[in-house]
Design a protein around this motif. Structure first.
Motif, PDB file in Angstrom:
ATOM      1  N   ASN A 185      39.254  46.440  29.054  1.00  0.00           N
ATOM      2  CA  ASN A 185      40.262  47.418  28.633  1.00  0.00           C
ATOM      3  C   ASN A 185      40.538  48.459  29.708  1.00  0.00           C
ATOM      4  O   ASN A 185      41.616  49.051  29.737  1.00  0.00           O
TER       5      ASN A 185
ATOM      6  N   LEU B  14      48.879  44.300  33.196  1.00  0.00           N
ATOM      7  CA  LEU B  14      50.114  44.850  32.618  1.00  0.00           C
ATOM      8  C   LEU B  14      50.938  45.593  33.677  1.00  0.00           C
ATOM      9  O   LEU B  14      52.169  45.536  33.677  1.00  0.00           O
TER      10      LEU B  14
ATOM     11  N   MET C 151      42.783  44.297  32.051  1.00  0.00           N
ATOM     12  CA  MET C 151      43.993  44.199  31.224  1.00  0.00           C
ATOM     13  C   MET C 151      45.095  45.166  31.696  1.00  0.00           C
ATOM     14  O   MET C 151      46.231  44.736  31.932  1.00  0.00           O
TER      15      MET C 151
ATOM     16  N   ARG D  54      39.231  40.963  32.215  1.00  0.00           N
ATOM     17  CA  ARG D  54      40.245  41.486  31.277  1.00  0.00           C
ATOM     18  C   ARG D  54      39.702  42.649  30.472  1.00  0.00           C
ATOM     19  O   ARG D  54      39.965  42.770  29.269  1.00  0.00           O
TER      20      ARG D  54
ATOM     21  N   ILE E 282      45.807  35.863  33.974  1.00  0.00           N
ATOM     22  CA  ILE E 282      44.497  36.514  33.862  1.00  0.00           C
ATOM     23  C   ILE E 282      43.412  35.445  33.820  1.00  0.00           C
ATOM     24  O   ILE E 282      43.456  34.533  32.996  1.00  0.00           O
TER      25      ILE E 282
END
Lengths: 359, 359
Positions: free
Chosen positions: B236, B244, B240, B234, B255
């Motif tokens: 950035n 999304l 993640m 996860r 996740i």
């Protein structure tokens, strides 16, 4: 036919929780008598929503051994308001600053007027000063933005809300983007949502309803880290931020939405469920893992000839069925609902503390 | 011991994919011969990563009937570069504008220098003009920001990258926040991530590696809507935003991360897996649902006495085992890796088109 009553999830939004496309099958309740569930009695029978057949209801009513613990949102919101009131008083005494919340209402929707009135009353009760601007339905976008900019520059205002929905001729995004991010107590700004999603970043404000859901979990000692969590619904104001918050708290999160093919199966894998679908009694007993914790954000009107209003409010979760399977559940009303305004007051206090560097 | 070689996931980051805390158990490969899998032969045997025991490898080598289709990132990235080159030429001819990408490199890390050189070469190959600033290791934060601001104001620059990692004395967030969001071709700004998370909003730029993963799925005709997807990791910059993006494409997304208690069980529920954990051979055959599509973002060095370098690169997914269970898989190297720079070029072109309103 029940009227279109919706809760004020956003603290500023009136009816933005879009319903799923599911049709909920009516079927026999599946009891799971072999399951061990904490034996705390139901706090209030008046919250029963009667989603199942009458024989099933009777069976539930006699099955008192397996009733889930009720997570009492009224009680927790009262505690939070008391805490906020205490901090507001300390801040005033220490540095002479009173937190201020400004609400802008455009038009004359009855439900919006009620929400704004409730917010004002809640502010007064904890010592937060409230400011209100009421604009006619035919105002221009520029007029609304002019008021926002005035509040942005007003040092006595620490939080700004624009009550939603806005009249159709206005661009909601343009208007909301005008709110200074340091006063965006609703936490809807994409910059806040982005920070919520990212590791090592923190939002200035967390949206009120999802923050309220988390607060209920925390204050009831529900362990989140390492648990499987399912959020039903992915709205910008509840579902998505709730999923991001659970993820930040180290749950393993899945989001169920209108394109999910097997919502029942996915939901049944969760130790913690936050449902924000806006569909009455969507989540049946068979959807729930024995011992799961159910946070029900839905507030849905259903026809009820026995009620003087002709309808009653129920959640997304079939309450009686859930009570026999889950370990804990929020009632509707009296669960998540009262938490939204409590969190709005908390965000406004937080904003004032940050702006004035008051610890 | 293998050196710390990492792929350049961020297009600007060198080594920010944090490994999980898992220790990967070595156990017998579980063949699933009853499963029907598309019978496309493995494109290149040289990508075998030998994560399992030698007897298992031999078994895989003879079990050619159940080999997954290989998703060839080199081929797709070549197609994308050709498309970008075509559009760059059309834009130049139509309005006389050449897209420009500026890269700021601080210090003299060998790996960062290699990445910057590769980006420059890739730009030249498609007709994008590249600008480069090299600053010494002991530069101040202010000097770096001064160059960013110059590029922000330079109309011939449409994308700005700050090569990561920065020297330790600098605050990465401050520096990245200085990049004009309209030129943030890495797409790491929280405002972009927030828009990615929200319904009805679109980011200006999608981070390059996750965008590359999605492009591989799209170009291989993998249906995403309604499918269960698992993202492992996860971060950035990959995990993640990948989650999304899958969510925006209407998958039901979970996740898996370092606090997930049963990663194998959760992963096995997925029709589509994007793994960005940074742990060699984490995902064994038993983790994979028969017929799943595996996108492997990991590029992990493992000791290899037979290699002249003393190590070789393998993915997060145990390739031979996955080949017998999955329906399609990206190899390492040659899968997601080449897509990152292709997406960077695509983002730079997109930026130039938006700034000059060129359709």
């Amino acid at each position: 036919m029940a009227p279109s009553v919706m809760s004020d999830f956003s603290s500023s939004a009136t009816a933005r929780l879009l319903p799923f496309r599911y049709t909920v099958p009516i079927r026999a309740v599946q009891f799971q008598p072999s399951v061990s569930i904490p034996l705390t009695p139901l706090r209030s029978r008046s919250t029963l929503s009667r989603c199942c057949s009458s024989s099933a209801v009777a069976a539930v009513a006699t099955n008192t051994d397996t009733f889930a613990k009720v997570i009492d949102g009224k009680l927790v919101s009262k505690q939070i308001k008391d805490e906020v009131a205490g901090e507001v008083a300390s801040m005033k005494e220490a540095i002479g600053v009173v937190p201020g919340l400004a609400v802008i209402l455009v038009g004359s929707r009855k439900d919006s007027q009620t929400y704004v009135r409730n917010k004002k009353k809640a502010c007064e009760a904890v010592g937060i000063k409230s400011y209100e601007v009421n604009l006619p339905e035919d105002s221009t976008e520029e007029e609304v933005i002019k008021h926002i900019l005035e509040f942005n520059n007003d040092p006595s205002v620490h939080g700004i809300l624009v009550q939603l929905p806005l009249p159709r001729h206005m661009n909601e995004e343009n208007i909301l983007n005008a709110v200074n991010i340091e006063k965006d107590v609703d936490g809807f700004h994409p910059l806040n949502i982005g920070r919520l999603a990212m590791q090592g970043r923190d939002p200035l404000f967390v949206p009120c309803t999802p923050k309220g859901c988390m607060e209920l979990l925390y204050r009831h000692g529900v362990e989140i880290k390492g648990k499987r969590a399912v959020v039903i619904g992915r709205s910008n104001i509840v579902g998505m931020p709730a999923a991001l918050l659970l993820q930040k708290a180290n749950a393993t999160v899945s989001i169920v939405h209108s394109h999910t093919k097997n919502p029942e199966e996915v939901t049944r894998q969760a130790d913690i469920v936050i449902s924000a679908a806006g569909v009455a009694n969507l989540v049946r007993g068979s959807w729930i893992k024995p011992g799961a914790v159910m946070i029900d954000v839905g507030i849905n009107p259903v026809d009820d000839a026995e009620s003087s209003r002709g309808y009653r409010l129920v959640g997304d979760v079939c309450y009686e069925e859930a009570c026999t399977v889950a370990s804990a559940i929020t009632p509707v009303p009296g669960g998540v609902g009262p938490m939204t305004i409590a969190m709005l007051l908390s965000n406004t206090l937080e904003s004032a503390k940050r702006i004035h560097n008051f610890k």
